[in-house]
Design a protein around this motif. Structure first.
Motif: not given
Length: 233
Positions: A53-64
């Protein structure tokens, strides 16, 4: 583990309470997880989502792992088409995460900033494109591919021989001939426009420190249970 791609999003909306941030982040992860399970045809992969939060800061990550990726790449016949299909699947999962984040956190498009990054499949696709354009030889592309996947080469015996053959067999793109007048085009000088010096901004009062929270949600493989962690920053 190989990086398959990531999505960063910044939603310029009001902060939410820590408990609500955790609930919304878990909801976003669950919907993303369900979508990836249907859209990405790999036998295994890991998912990681981080939201602050702070604004809303996000990250999605895919690995294999390299073995799981190669199984997916070779499931569609030709390796070149397999790279293209898996890359499109990953782009679709990245797009879904960004759109779903805006929906769950009720953020309009005008207040959302999204940045998507490709991983190993995108890098392999660029190598095929460069071979087709004549920028790389098939042997050079194979060496570069080994730098992308090489750490896990023991998991994929024989794959680089197959990949080298695919580079040698991919069709060349037609080259565009340069027109004679292209060489006569000269760059025109850019005139500088004098602007008034900017006003010195007035000093702002110091911000009062506030508590911020980070939620991390992840699944190490398709068969593992989801895990969640909340951290005070």
């Amino acid at each position: 583990m190989l990086d398959l791609g990531s999505t960063d999003f910044n939603l310029s909306i009001a902060s939410v309470a820590a408990s609500q941030l955790e609930v919304l982040s878990n909801s976003l992860f669950d919907e993303w997880d369900a979508y990836v399970d249907q859209a990405l045809i790999l036998p295994d992969y890991s998912l990681f989502l981080q939201v602050e939060e702070g604004s809303i800061i996000g990250r999605g990550h895919i690995m294999a792992g390299a073995k799981a990726l190669v199984i997916g790449l070779t499931a569609y016949g030709g390796l070149m088409s397999g790279v293209d299909i898996v890359n499109k699947q990953l782009k679709s999962t990245n797009r879904f995460l960004a759109e779903q984040a805006q929906t769950i956190f009720a953020c309009p498009d005008s207040r959302a900033t999204v940045r998507k990054r490709g991983g190993a499949p995108a890098s392999l696709q660029r190598l095929f494109s460069r071979v087709q354009r004549g920028e790389l030889t098939p042997d050079e592309a194979t060496i570069l591919a080994q730098s992308i996947l090489g750490e896990d080469e023991s998991e994929i015996p024989g794959f680089f021989e197959v990949l080298s053959k695919a580079f040698h067999e991919c069709p060349n793109l037609p080259k565009q001939e340069q027109l004679p007048f292209d060489e006569l085009v000269e760059e025109l000088p850019i005139e500088l426009i004098n602007k008034k010096a900017p006003k010195t901004p007035k000093p702002r009062p110091p911000n009062i420190p506030a508590l911020h929270y980070r939620v991390e949600v992840w699944r190490e493989s398709k068969g593992n249970r989801k895990q969640t962690k909340v951290t005070v920053l």
